[in-house]
Write a protein that holds these residues in place. Structure first.
Motif, PDB file in Angstrom:
ATOM      1  N   LEU A  44     -32.192  40.203   6.268  1.00 55.53           N
ATOM      2  CA  LEU A  44     -32.185  40.045   7.727  1.00 55.53           C
ATOM      3  C   LEU A  44     -33.128  41.043   8.389  1.00 55.53           C
ATOM      4  N   ALA A  45     -33.144  42.282   7.913  1.00 53.04           N
ATOM      5  CA  ALA A  45     -34.040  43.288   8.484  1.00 53.04           C
ATOM      6  C   ALA A  45     -35.498  42.918   8.249  1.00 53.04           C
ATOM      7  N   ILE A  46     -35.819  42.348   7.098  1.00 55.05           N
ATOM      8  CA  ILE A  46     -37.195  41.905   6.831  1.00 55.05           C
ATOM      9  C   ILE A  46     -37.539  40.718   7.719  1.00 55.05           C
ATOM     10  N   ALA A  47     -36.590  39.781   7.864  1.00 55.65           N
ATOM     11  CA  ALA A  47     -36.858  38.591   8.675  1.00 55.65           C
ATOM     12  C   ALA A  47     -37.053  38.946  10.144  1.00 55.65           C
ATOM     13  N   LEU A  48     -36.350  39.954  10.636  1.00 58.80           N
ATOM     14  CA  LEU A  48     -36.471  40.349  12.035  1.00 58.80           C
ATOM     15  C   LEU A  48     -37.620  41.324  12.283  1.00 58.80           C
ATOM     16  N   GLY A  49     -38.250  41.792  11.214  1.00 61.33           N
ATOM     17  CA  GLY A  49     -39.406  42.663  11.365  1.00 61.33           C
ATOM     18  C   GLY A  49     -39.072  44.143  11.436  1.00 61.33           C
ATOM     19  N   TYR A  50     -37.833  44.516  11.235  1.00 63.16           N
ATOM     20  CA  TYR A  50     -37.468  45.933  11.254  1.00 63.16           C
ATOM     21  C   TYR A  50     -37.874  46.649   9.974  1.00 63.16           C
ATOM     22  N   LEU A  51     -38.076  45.890   8.917  1.00 61.55           N
ATOM     23  CA  LEU A  51     -38.374  46.459   7.611  1.00 61.55           C
ATOM     24  C   LEU A  51     -39.457  45.598   6.963  1.00 61.55           C
ATOM     25  N   SER A  52     -40.471  46.252   6.430  1.00 66.93           N
ATOM     26  CA  SER A  52     -41.512  45.492   5.733  1.00 66.93           C
ATOM     27  C   SER A  52     -41.267  45.606   4.226  1.00 66.93           C
ATOM     28  N   PRO A  53     -41.736  44.643   3.468  1.00 67.58           N
ATOM     29  CA  PRO A  53     -41.545  44.713   2.012  1.00 67.58           C
ATOM     30  C   PRO A  53     -42.164  45.964   1.388  1.00 67.58           C
ATOM     31  N   SER A  54     -43.312  46.407   1.908  1.00 68.76           N
ATOM     32  CA  SER A  54     -43.928  47.606   1.343  1.00 68.76           C
ATOM     33  C   SER A  54     -43.079  48.843   1.623  1.00 68.76           C
ATOM     34  N   THR A  55     -42.439  48.896   2.781  1.00 74.23           N
ATOM     35  CA  THR A  55     -41.544  50.009   3.093  1.00 74.23           C
ATOM     36  C   THR A  55     -40.343  49.995   2.163  1.00 74.23           C
TER      37      THR A  55
END
Length: 77
Positions: A44-55
């Motif tokens: 959910l955090a990746i989908a909402l843009g709060y977390l990127s896969p590289s992070t």
């Protein structure tokens, strides 16, 4: 005293192992539930843009490094 050809010590040992297995099973079931909730939070955090896969990858690398340092400290003491 024997019941079904088993001594009292053997019966207590069997009951103890059953309870231990039951508790381990409950623990594993709850850990899987927590892992699924954490996975849903990350997705959910990746989908909402709060977390990127590289992070996320960087965070996992750091966590792995911190765990290896902790293991080294535990094994040396």
């Amino acid at each position: 005293m024997e019941i079904f050809g088993l001594t009292l010590t053997q019966i207590v040992s069997i009951i103890g192992l059953f309870v231990l297995g039951l508790l381990v099973g409950i623990l594993i079931r709850r850990l899987i539930g927590v892992a699924l909730v954490l996975l849903a939070i990350v997705i959910l955090a990746i989908a909402l843009g709060y977390l990127s896969p590289s992070t996320l990858v960087t965070l996992l690398h750091y966590a792995g490094y911190a765990m290896s340092v902790a293991m080294q400290r535990l094994s040396s003491s």
